[in-house]
Design an enzyme around this catalytic site. Structure first.
Site, PDB file in Angstrom:
ATOM      1  N   CYS A 202      -1.541   8.800   1.698  1.00  0.00           N
ATOM      2  CA  CYS A 202      -2.236   9.792   1.074  1.00  0.00           C
ATOM      3  C   CYS A 202      -3.638   9.178   0.430  1.00  0.00           C
ATOM      4  CB  CYS A 202      -1.463  10.634  -0.207  1.00  0.00           C
ATOM      5  SG  CYS A 202      -0.211  11.586   0.294  1.00  0.00           S
TER       6      CYS A 202
ATOM      7  N   TRP B 223     -10.093  33.628 -21.178  1.00  0.00           N
ATOM      8  CA  TRP B 223      -9.046  33.829 -20.093  1.00  0.00           C
ATOM      9  C   TRP B 223      -8.970  32.777 -19.067  1.00  0.00           C
ATOM     10  CZ3 TRP B 223      -5.186  37.265 -20.241  1.00  0.00           C
ATOM     11  CH2 TRP B 223      -5.020  38.638 -21.459  1.00  0.00           C
TER      12      TRP B 223
END
Length: 464
Positions: A53, A446
C-alpha cells in the site's frame, strides 16, 4: 528432486512471506517455541513483510527510501526461529500427502516439504489483460517493491514527460498523484462511468472534477484496446476504440484478483470471486489443518451477508494474527468486514464503508439516500475544508447501510465513525445521537457524518 521428511515436532508450512503469512508465523512462534513447532515459510520474491500500500507514496517521494516500507526483513524473521526461504516458489500443494513442492528460483532445484499444518497466504495478482503491447518496456504494474523500483528507474530515464494510467481505482488515482509529482503530464483512462468505482457515480463525479482541477486528464467510459509501441519496442501510446493517448510511461491500475492458482489445482474450495473460502477461524472449509488469509481469501460482508474479496493490508495482518493463534494451539476468529477504505489524490481525500447503491440493489435491500455538504471544522475556524457525505439507510428500519465521503483535509478518517456504526448495526437515528468529540478546530457542532444521518433519518421517516 529432494524430499524433506516431517520432524518429530509439528511443522507449520506457510506459503507467502508478506503480511498474512508472516503475521501468522510470528504469532504462532509467540504461542510455541521451536522445540514444539517448526515453522517453514516460502516466499518467491526478494522481500518479506513489506507494505504494498505504501508503494505509490514511495514512488511519489512522500516516503524517502524503499526499506522504510519493510516491516521485518528475512534475517529478522530467521532470528526468531522462522525458516523463511526467499526466492522459493511453491508450485504444488499435495493435500492428501500433506506436503508441498517448491522450486528454488535461483538454482531451479525442486523439493518436497511435509507439513502438519499449512497456511496459504499467496496474496493477489494484478489484473493484467491480454492486450497487444501489455508487456512492452515502459508498461508497469505496482504490486511489489521490485515493481516500484522498476517504475522509478523508468521515470528517471524516460525521454518525455507524458504518462497514462490505465484504471481509476485506488492504485490508479494514487499513481496519478505520484506521476504528477514527478512532473509528468498525466492522463487516466478508465472504463467506468466515473473514477473510483468503489463509490457511487455521483460521488465519483466529485473525484473526477477534483482531479481535473489538479491538471489530471480523466477519460471515463473508455476501454483500452492496446498499448502501442515505437520502433524501439517501448510503449509510446495507449489506444482505445476512438483515440490514442501518447505515453512515455504507462502504469496499470486495474485492480487485483485472488492468487489461488495453487489452491484451485489442489481442489480447495473457492468462492464466486475466486478467493479461498474459510470459516470464522480462517480455516479452509472442509480442511482441519489448512488455514488461509490475506488477499487470497474471500471474507464475510457484515452488511450484505455475502462473501467479498477485499485486498487490504489491514485485513491481511488481522487474518495472520488469528491464523497464527489457532495454528499455535490458541483460539481466535475473524467475524467479517464492512468494507472500509480510504485513499487520496493530492489534497483530495476519498473514503467509503458499507454498501453502495448498486450493492444494496444486488442483495435486495430497499434504501434511501442522503447527501450533504459540510466542513471539517467549524465554518468560522481557519482551515475549515469542504466535504461531501453520502449515506445509505435501509427503508423502514433505518439501519445504516453505507457511507461515502469526498473532501479535503480532515474528511477521510471520519468514515471510521460510520465503520463502527455499521459493525454495531446502528440505525441512522442512533448515529445522530452518538456522543462525538467537538471543538471548533476539529468539527462543526454537528459532525458531518451526523448531519448526513439526520437527513437520512428524515428520509426514512418520510418514505418508510
Amino acid at each position: 528432486m529432494t524430499t524433506t521428511e516431517r520432524p518429530a515436532t509439528e511443522r507449520l508450512v506457510i506459503i507467502g512471506g508478506d503480511a498474512a503469512g508472516m503475521s501468522a508465523a510470528s504469532q504462532a512462534r509467540r504461542m510455541k517455541g521451536p522445540d514444539e513447532l517448526e515453522i517453514v515459510a516460502f516466499e518467491r520474491g526478494h522481500f518479506s513483510s513489506f507494505s504494498a500500500c505504501g508503494i505509490p507514496y514511495w514512488v511519489s517521494g512522500d516516503v524517502g527510501e524503499r526499506d522504510e516500507l519493510i516491516a521485518r526483513t528475512p534475517e529478522e524473521h530467521r532470528k526468531r526461529s522462522i525458516d523463511l526461504r526467499m526466492r522459493t516458489e511453491v508450485t504444488e500443494i499435495d493435500v492428501a500427502g500433506r506436503r508441498v513442492r517448491s522450486r528454488d528460483l535461483e538454482t531451479g532445484e525442486d523439493a518436497w516439504t511435509g507439513w502438519d499444518k499449512l497456511v496459504i497466504a499467496t496474496g493477489a495478482r494484478p489484473v493484467r489483460p491480454a492486450l497487444p503491447g501489455i508487456d512492452a518496456p515502459g508498461v508497469h504494474g505496482v504490486q511489489t517493491l521490485d515493481d516500484g523500483q522498476a517504475l522509478l528507474d523508468t521515470l528517471d530515464r524516460a525521454a518525455g514527460r507524458r504518462a497514462v494510467v490505465v484504471g481509476a481505482g485506488y492504485i490508479g488515482v494514487e499513481m496519478a498523484e505520484a506521476l504528477l509529482k514527478h512532473g509528468y503530464e498525466v492522463t487516466v483512462v478508465n472504463r467506468g462511468e466515473q473514477p473510483m468505482a468503489t463509490l457511487d457515480p455521483d460521488m465519483g463525479r466529485l473525484v473526477h472534477e477534483a482531479m481535473s482541477g489538479m491538471g489530471i486528464t480523466t477519460v471515463s467510459g473508455t476501454a483500452v484496446t492496446a498499448i502501442l509501441t515505437g520502433d524501439d519496442g517501448r510503449a509510446r501510446a495507449v489506444a482505445t476504440d476512438d483515440a490514442e493517448y501518447p505515453a512515455d510511461v504507462v502504469v496499470l491500475g486495474l485492480g487485483v484478483e485472488p492468487e489461488t492458482t495453487l489452491a484451485r489445482a489442489a481442489g480447495l474450495p473457492l468462492g464466486r470471486h475466486g478467493g479461498l473460502l474459510t470459516d470464522l477461524a480462517m480455516r479452509v472449509r472442509g480442511h482441519d489443518d489448512i488455514w488461509a488469509g490475506g488477499d487470497c481469501v474471500e471474507v464475510l460482508d457484515l452488511v450484505s451477508g455475502r462473501e467479498r474479496h477485499i485486498a487490504l493490508g489491514t485485513h491481511a495482518n488481522k487474518h495472520g494474527q488469528i491464523i497464527g493463534a489457532n495454528a499455535g494451539g490458541g483460539y481466535g476468529t475473524f467475524p467479517g468486514v464492512v468494507g472500509t477504505a480510504v485513499s487520496k489524490v493530492c489534497d483530495l481525500e476519498i473514503a467509503r464503508t458499507g454498501l453502495r447503491e448498486k450493492d444494496a440493489r444486488e442483495v435486495g435491500l430497499q434504501y434511501v439516500t442522503a447527501t450533504i455538504e459540510s466542513t471539517s471544522r467549524a465554518g468560522y475556524f481557519p482551515g475549515a475544508a469542504p466535504m461531501t457525505v453520502k449515506m445509505l439507510a435501509e427503508r423502514r428500519t433505518g439501519r445504516l447501510l453505507g457511507v461515502q465521503i469526498v473532501g479535503r483535509e480532515g474528511a477521510a478518517k471520519r468514515v471510521d465513525i460510520a465503520a463502527v456504526a455499521l459493525t454495531a448495526g446502528l440505525t441512522v437515528e442512533q448515529v445522530t445521537a452518538l456522543d462525538l468529540g467537538y471543538a471548533p478546530p476539529f468539527s462543526p457542532v454537528w459532525d458531518p457524518v451526523q448531519v448526513a444521518a439526520r437527513k437520512a433519518t428524515a428520509a426514512v421517516r418520510a418514505g418508510g
